[in-house]
Scaffold this motif. Sequence first.
Motif, PDB file in Angstrom:
ATOM      1  N   PRO A  68       0.778  -1.227   0.065  1.00 45.69           N
ATOM      2  CA  PRO A  68       0.051  -0.081   0.067  1.00 45.69           C
ATOM      3  C   PRO A  68       0.820   1.387   0.032  1.00 45.69           C
ATOM      4  O   PRO A  68       0.452   2.366  -0.469  1.00 45.69           O
ATOM      5  CB  PRO A  68      -0.815   0.053   1.251  1.00 45.69           C
ATOM      6  CG  PRO A  68      -0.064  -1.077   2.039  1.00 45.69           C
ATOM      7  CD  PRO A  68       0.584  -2.210   1.193  1.00 45.69           C
ATOM      8  N   SER A  69       2.062   1.274   0.572  1.00 42.41           N
ATOM      9  CA  SER A  69       2.847   2.352   0.645  1.00 42.41           C
ATOM     10  C   SER A  69       4.252   2.005   0.641  1.00 42.41           C
ATOM     11  O   SER A  69       4.657   0.971   0.682  1.00 42.41           O
ATOM     12  CB  SER A  69       2.622   3.236   1.756  1.00 42.41           C
ATOM     13  OG  SER A  69       3.180   2.726   2.741  1.00 42.41           O
ATOM     14  N   THR A  70       5.306   3.052   0.229  1.00 46.76           N
ATOM     15  CA  THR A  70       6.636   2.627   0.229  1.00 46.76           C
ATOM     16  C   THR A  70       7.125   2.293   1.661  1.00 46.76           C
ATOM     17  O   THR A  70       8.084   1.483   2.003  1.00 46.76           O
ATOM     18  CB  THR A  70       7.550   3.855  -0.190  1.00 46.76           C
ATOM     19  OG1 THR A  70       7.251   4.949   0.535  1.00 46.76           O
ATOM     20  CG2 THR A  70       7.113   4.210  -1.601  1.00 46.76           C
ATOM     21  N   ALA A  71       6.457   2.633   2.616  1.00 48.52           N
ATOM     22  CA  ALA A  71       6.853   2.424   4.061  1.00 48.52           C
ATOM     23  C   ALA A  71       6.128   1.052   4.572  1.00 48.52           C
ATOM     24  O   ALA A  71       6.402   0.720   5.872  1.00 48.52           O
ATOM     25  CB  ALA A  71       6.165   3.751   5.082  1.00 48.52           C
ATOM     26  N   ALA A  72       5.323   0.201   4.023  1.00 43.36           N
ATOM     27  CA  ALA A  72       4.632  -0.692   4.240  1.00 43.36           C
ATOM     28  C   ALA A  72       5.311  -1.985   4.464  1.00 43.36           C
ATOM     29  O   ALA A  72       6.514  -1.906   3.728  1.00 43.36           O
ATOM     30  CB  ALA A  72       3.440  -0.909   3.586  1.00 43.36           C
ATOM     31  N   VAL A  73       5.191  -2.777   5.391  1.00 44.48           N
ATOM     32  CA  VAL A  73       6.106  -3.948   5.283  1.00 44.48           C
ATOM     33  C   VAL A  73       5.183  -5.332   4.923  1.00 44.48           C
ATOM     34  O   VAL A  73       5.947  -6.111   4.854  1.00 44.48           O
ATOM     35  CB  VAL A  73       6.599  -4.274   7.000  1.00 44.48           C
ATOM     36  CG1 VAL A  73       7.119  -3.280   7.584  1.00 44.48           C
ATOM     37  CG2 VAL A  73       5.374  -4.623   7.931  1.00 44.48           C
ATOM     38  N   ARG A  74       3.991  -5.184   4.663  1.00 44.28           N
ATOM     39  CA  ARG A  74       3.348  -6.549   3.989  1.00 44.28           C
ATOM     40  C   ARG A  74       3.192  -5.987   2.596  1.00 44.28           C
ATOM     41  O   ARG A  74       2.718  -4.916   2.237  1.00 44.28           O
ATOM     42  CB  ARG A  74       1.952  -6.511   4.634  1.00 44.28           C
ATOM     43  CG  ARG A  74       2.170  -7.125   6.211  1.00 44.28           C
ATOM     44  CD  ARG A  74       1.038  -7.250   6.882  1.00 44.28           C
ATOM     45  NE  ARG A  74       0.819  -7.663   8.370  1.00 44.28           N
ATOM     46  CZ  ARG A  74       1.201  -8.965   8.569  1.00 44.28           C
ATOM     47  NH1 ARG A  74       0.736  -9.776   7.690  1.00 44.28           N
ATOM     48  NH2 ARG A  74       1.327  -9.187   9.788  1.00 44.28           N
ATOM     49  N   MET A  75       3.048  -6.840   1.685  1.00 45.20           N
ATOM     50  CA  MET A  75       2.584  -7.002   0.476  1.00 45.20           C
ATOM     51  C   MET A  75       1.604  -8.232   0.136  1.00 45.20           C
ATOM     52  O   MET A  75       1.627  -9.193   0.693  1.00 45.20           O
ATOM     53  CB  MET A  75       3.795  -6.792  -0.674  1.00 45.20           C
ATOM     54  CG  MET A  75       4.487  -8.158  -0.607  1.00 45.20           C
ATOM     55  SD  MET A  75       5.721  -8.367   0.630  1.00 45.20           S
ATOM     56  CE  MET A  75       6.552  -7.012   0.929  1.00 45.20           C
ATOM     57  N   GLU A  76       0.846  -8.017  -1.054  1.00 47.94           N
ATOM     58  CA  GLU A  76      -0.052  -9.154  -1.537  1.00 47.94           C
ATOM     59  C   GLU A  76       0.176  -9.623  -3.056  1.00 47.94           C
ATOM     60  O   GLU A  76       0.330  -8.497  -3.495  1.00 47.94           O
ATOM     61  CB  GLU A  76      -1.301  -8.921  -0.943  1.00 47.94           C
ATOM     62  CG  GLU A  76      -1.904  -7.756  -1.461  1.00 47.94           C
ATOM     63  CD  GLU A  76      -3.284  -7.478  -0.973  1.00 47.94           C
ATOM     64  OE1 GLU A  76      -4.276  -6.739  -1.732  1.00 47.94           O
ATOM     65  OE2 GLU A  76      -3.445  -7.848   0.251  1.00 47.94           O
ATOM     66  N   ALA A  77      -0.388 -10.665  -3.232  1.00 44.37           N
ATOM     67  CA  ALA A  77      -0.402 -10.862  -4.662  1.00 44.37           C
ATOM     68  C   ALA A  77      -1.379 -10.013  -5.357  1.00 44.37           C
ATOM     69  O   ALA A  77      -2.235  -9.467  -4.810  1.00 44.37           O
ATOM     70  CB  ALA A  77      -0.775 -12.423  -5.001  1.00 44.37           C
ATOM     71  N   ALA A  78      -0.844  -9.356  -6.648  1.00 48.46           N
ATOM     72  CA  ALA A  78      -1.857  -8.534  -7.356  1.00 48.46           C
ATOM     73  C   ALA A  78      -1.937  -8.722  -8.780  1.00 48.46           C
ATOM     74  O   ALA A  78      -1.130  -9.698  -9.363  1.00 48.46           O
ATOM     75  CB  ALA A  78      -1.186  -6.859  -7.158  1.00 48.46           C
ATOM     76  N   GLY A  79      -2.789  -8.308  -9.397  1.00 46.49           N
ATOM     77  CA  GLY A  79      -3.076  -8.503 -10.681  1.00 46.49           C
ATOM     78  C   GLY A  79      -3.602  -9.833 -11.173  1.00 46.49           C
ATOM     79  O   GLY A  79      -3.894 -10.206 -12.401  1.00 46.49           O
ATOM     80  N   GLY A  80      -4.302 -10.406 -10.385  1.00 48.33           N
ATOM     81  CA  GLY A  80      -4.959 -11.824 -10.647  1.00 48.33           C
ATOM     82  C   GLY A  80      -4.286 -12.826 -11.219  1.00 48.33           C
ATOM     83  O   GLY A  80      -4.933 -13.691 -11.729  1.00 48.33           O
ATOM     84  N   MET A  81      -3.075 -12.866 -11.005  1.00 53.69           N
ATOM     85  CA  MET A  81      -2.136 -14.074 -11.629  1.00 53.69           C
ATOM     86  C   MET A  81      -2.156 -15.202 -10.527  1.00 53.69           C
ATOM     87  O   MET A  81      -1.215 -15.183  -9.726  1.00 53.69           O
ATOM     88  CB  MET A  81      -1.034 -13.602 -12.052  1.00 53.69           C
ATOM     89  CG  MET A  81      -0.077 -14.722 -12.806  1.00 53.69           C
ATOM     90  SD  MET A  81       1.472 -14.203 -13.480  1.00 53.69           S
ATOM     91  CE  MET A  81       1.208 -12.996 -14.319  1.00 53.69           C
TER      92      MET A  81
END
Length: 183
Positions: A68-81
């Motif tokens: 969600p931001s450059t400071a976030a520590v979590r990410m999730e799969a995106a783009g439906g792949m």
Amino acid sequence: MKAALATGLLVAALALITGCSHNGRMLGANLLQTGEVSLEQEATRESLRRLRELGANTVALVPFLQQPSTAAVRMEAAGGMSPQVLRQGIRWAKDLNMRVVLKPQLLVPGSSAGEIAPADWEPWFVHYTAHLEALARLATEEEVEMLVIGTELKQSVRQPQWLGLIRRLRAVYPGRLSYAAHG
């Protein structure tokens, strides 16, 4: 529209391979899934076929992660792949005797992967490593030739957690590892 988009991807790839000879080099292009064309659709298969006819021997498939931001520590799969969709793209490329590179790319709304800089890199690497390990297992199962462990993450390059990430990936993936820098 879908065929036109797939053709557009192919045209972009032409610039990368025009005038090159093989000589054992990996020649090809990134292939992105969009909201209009999925890796599992026939338009993608046709783009791969056309890319091969033009002399490409490699395709880099780009699964997206988003934070969600450059400071976030979590990410999730995106783009439906999904893993199943990614497998289909890999298998179609392999059916054409193309080498496959998995090149995950982080997206940050309103910014770029190069600006990611959490206050604490440790939890960021924990989450990032989990995503990369899942891709590494898939890459092993599908005999993918190369896994790119990072793309344009210039704020992170001096972080010691890269060594741990590489060790974890080596435990599940025997292929080539690479990093895609951005100048």
